[in-house]
Design an enzyme around this catalytic site. Structure first.
Site, PDB file in Angstrom:
ATOM      1  N   ASP A  59     -12.986  -2.846  -2.947  1.00 40.20           N
ATOM      2  CA  ASP A  59     -13.569  -3.101  -1.625  1.00 40.20           C
ATOM      3  C   ASP A  59     -15.038  -3.463  -1.790  1.00 40.20           C
ATOM      4  O   ASP A  59     -15.772  -2.751  -2.492  1.00 40.20           O
ATOM      5  CB  ASP A  59     -13.503  -1.842  -0.751  1.00 40.20           C
ATOM      6  CG  ASP A  59     -12.125  -1.630  -0.144  1.00 40.20           C
ATOM      7  OD1 ASP A  59     -11.229  -2.449  -0.380  1.00 40.20           O
ATOM      8  OD2 ASP A  59     -11.963  -0.619   0.574  1.00 40.20           O
ATOM      9  N   LYS A  73      -8.660  -7.816   5.481  1.00 42.86           N
ATOM     10  CA  LYS A  73      -7.747  -6.984   6.269  1.00 42.86           C
ATOM     11  C   LYS A  73      -7.592  -7.494   7.692  1.00 42.86           C
ATOM     12  O   LYS A  73      -8.562  -7.943   8.309  1.00 42.86           O
ATOM     13  CB  LYS A  73      -8.282  -5.544   6.353  1.00 42.86           C
ATOM     14  CG  LYS A  73      -8.199  -4.755   5.048  1.00 42.86           C
ATOM     15  CD  LYS A  73      -8.679  -3.326   5.289  1.00 42.86           C
ATOM     16  CE  LYS A  73      -8.950  -2.558   4.006  1.00 42.86           C
ATOM     17  NZ  LYS A  73      -7.732  -2.240   3.255  1.00 42.86           N
ATOM     18  N   GLY A 122     -10.621   6.257   2.406  1.00 45.09           N
ATOM     19  CA  GLY A 122     -11.964   6.722   2.728  1.00 45.09           C
ATOM     20  C   GLY A 122     -12.139   8.222   2.613  1.00 45.09           C
ATOM     21  O   GLY A 122     -13.174   8.758   2.981  1.00 45.09           O
ATOM     22  N   ARG A 144       4.789   9.265  -5.394  1.00 44.47           N
ATOM     23  CA  ARG A 144       5.943  10.069  -5.806  1.00 44.47           C
ATOM     24  C   ARG A 144       7.131   9.831  -4.873  1.00 44.47           C
ATOM     25  O   ARG A 144       8.266   9.734  -5.322  1.00 44.47           O
ATOM     26  CB  ARG A 144       5.582  11.555  -5.829  1.00 44.47           C
ATOM     27  CG  ARG A 144       4.769  11.958  -7.037  1.00 44.47           C
ATOM     28  CD  ARG A 144       5.012  13.423  -7.398  1.00 44.47           C
ATOM     29  NE  ARG A 144       4.189  13.832  -8.526  1.00 44.47           N
ATOM     30  CZ  ARG A 144       4.549  13.680  -9.804  1.00 44.47           C
ATOM     31  NH1 ARG A 144       5.710  13.134 -10.118  1.00 44.47           N
ATOM     32  NH2 ARG A 144       3.744  14.078 -10.762  1.00 44.47           N
ATOM     33  N   GLY A 194      -8.009   6.808  -2.059  1.00 44.79           N
ATOM     34  CA  GLY A 194      -8.562   8.036  -2.633  1.00 44.79           C
ATOM     35  C   GLY A 194      -8.912   7.984  -4.109  1.00 44.79           C
ATOM     36  O   GLY A 194      -9.383   8.967  -4.661  1.00 44.79           O
ATOM     37  N   SER A 198     -13.607   3.140  -1.195  1.00 46.70           N
ATOM     38  CA  SER A 198     -14.917   3.763  -1.116  1.00 46.70           C
ATOM     39  C   SER A 198     -15.372   4.307  -2.468  1.00 46.70           C
ATOM     40  O   SER A 198     -16.562   4.547  -2.670  1.00 46.70           O
ATOM     41  CB  SER A 198     -14.837   4.899  -0.088  1.00 46.70           C
ATOM     42  OG  SER A 198     -14.101   4.448   1.041  1.00 46.70           O
TER      43      SER A 198
END
Lengths: 297, 193
Positions: free
Chosen positions: A24, A81, A153, A165, A214, A236
């Protein structure tokens, strides 16, 4: 005889991104840093997800002048996006000429029931998914690439792990299911039978699967690749760290050599003593109404 | 028939699995190459599709650029597809981008345009005979100019899209994304008998 916008060339671009990191960025300068660090593509945004989360309000497609300036700044593919179901934004990004469109739950959904009919577009789309059924529904609509949703984020990898998973478990279950069960499985998954049959026979999705949501450290990247991701989106995690250049290079190296812990050590050491990954959020402290992953299903 | 040739696919980034599968279909054993040791085990090397700016940096960072150069200069067959052709070329038109310099051509990146111009094309390739090859161009480069020792094996529009110089082969397109094994077989034919 020349055919553009075919399923093969749309899915094909995602195949070329495998083993790589998509970052990003919010300025052309950040895009150049990402390219120099070895990013395979950039996601052009006005605000990274951590700041979208902090700002609240309605998050829309980014400013087109900004997206264009990022397209001009780098030679690698540029993604952008659109809000879930926003036909107008999607047509605009296609006309602008971005290389990939992310129909993303990180932005405020425009349609609370339906996603875009992505087969209608020349530009390929990537969509988020939390489990196999969701992934196959997006592919049926025309997604050329799937990513885990994670909780964008948050700097917290737990949701991405859960989603990768769940997708992997769903795939493995189908590969051992007797043929007689496939129609019922398709019904339970809420996905078309032809895609369910493809997964049962091939043990994988018919499109490339990346992890998103994440990833903040080289070890996070290694973890997600070992869970079956074919590449990594970092939102992020890079530009909210205290040393974006070092973090971007280290996450690229760890993605390539994810299965070699010594190489991940090297990548992590390259960050130095003062390295600080982005501050994360305990997901239990985010009110349910502010969770992004549950948008669109 | 002798033992299967061991053919490496540079596995730093890109569509590695597709090439490994295509090599197996063409009668070789494919090896993913990320390290010096796996490079040493190969009789030939494919640089797959992917992002050239990423892979050229990683070749350098993981100290593989010089070993690849040495092996190819000693005669090992090398084939670059799309990004791979950029990585093995001598220069990139209009960009100050480092390359391996093993194929005496200047390439132009994203020459056909951005992703919306990516296309499937039926491409006549005389060395393969009939039928035309199902060529898949994705943000593809073309050959802007080629040195004297370079043979142009196929052109699309005005520009070369498949070239060979001795033991080095380059294609702008992606045979590994098709079921047609002819170019993978052609490449295996470049191994010394």
């Amino acid at each position: 005889m020349e055919q553009k916008g075919t399923l093969t060339v749309k899915r094909g671009l995602a195949q070329m991104l495998k083993g790589g990191v998509i970052m990003d960025v919010v300025t052309p300068e950040q895009a150049v840093i990402a390219q120099e660090a070895g990013a395979v593509a950039v996601m052009a945004l006005e605000r990274i997800p951590a700041d979208i989360r902090a700002a609240g309000g309605v998050a829309r497609m980014s400013n087109l002048e900004l997206i264009r300036s990022i397209m001009d700044a780098v030679t690698i593919p540029v993604m952008a996006k659109v809000r879930i179901g926003h036909i107008g934004e999607a047509q605009v990004l296609q006309a602008l000429g971005v290389d990939f469109i992310d129909e993303s739950e990180v932005l405020t959904p425009a349609d609370d029931k339906f996603h875009l009919a992505k087969n209608d577009y020349t530009t390929p789309f990537v969509c988020g998914a939390r489990d196999l059924g969701e992934a196959l529904r997006r592919i049926a609509e025309g997604a050329a690439m799937i990513r885990s949703k994670g909780e964008a984020g948050s700097g917290n990898i737990v949701e991405a792990v859960r989603h990768m998973r769940a997708i992997g478990d769903g795939i493995r279950e189908l590969t051992v299911a007797p043929k007689e069960e496939l129609v019922a499985r398709a019904r339970d998954l809420g996905a078309p039978l032809d895609l369910v049959t493809y997964v049962a026979e091939n043990g994988k999705l018919p499109v490339v699967l990346f992890c998103a949501g994440g990833v903040s450290t080289p070890a996070d990247a290694s973890l997600m690749m070992q869970l079956g991701a074919e590449g990594i989106f970092v939102g992020s995690g890079i530009f909210k760290s205290n040393d974006p250049k070092a973090f971007s290079k280290a996450i690229v190296a760890a993605t390539t050599h994810y299965d070699d812990p010594k190489a991940v050590v090297e990548a992590s050491l390259s960050l130095g003593r003062d390295a600080a990954a982005m501050e994360g959020i305990d997901l239990r402290k985010i009110p349910e109404s502010e969770l992004l992953a549950s948008r669109g299903a | 028939m002798g033992p299967k040739p061991q053919v490496g696919v540079l596995a730093l980034q890109g569509d590695v699995d597709e090439h490994l599968a295509a090599l197996e279909r063409a009668g070789a054993r494919g090896i993913a190459v990320k390290t010096r040791a796996s490079l040493d085990a190969c009789e030939a090397l494919v640089v797959p599709g992917g992002e050239s700016t990423t892979v050229i940096r990683l070749l350098d960072r993981f100290a593989l650029a010089d070993p690849v150069r040495e092996r190819v200069r000693a005669g090992m067959p090398l084939w670059g597809t799309c990004m791979g052709m950029i990585v093995v070329s001598r220069a990139v038109a209009g960009l100050d981008q480092p390359t391996l310099g093993l194929l005496d051509v200047t390439v132009r990146r994203n020459a056909f345009g951005r992703q919306n111009d990516s296309a499937e094309v039926d491409l006549p390739i005389p060395v393969l005979g009939e039928p035309a090859f199902p060529a898949i161009f994705i943000r593809a480069p073309w050959i802007e100019s080629a040195g004297q020792g370079v043979e142009v094996l196929a052109t699309y529009g005005e520009h070369g899209v498949m070239v060979r110089q001795g033991n080095v082969l380059g294609t702008s397109f992606h045979p590994e994304l098709t079921e047609d094994p002819r170019i993978h077989r052609y490449f295996l034919g470049m191994l010394a008998p």
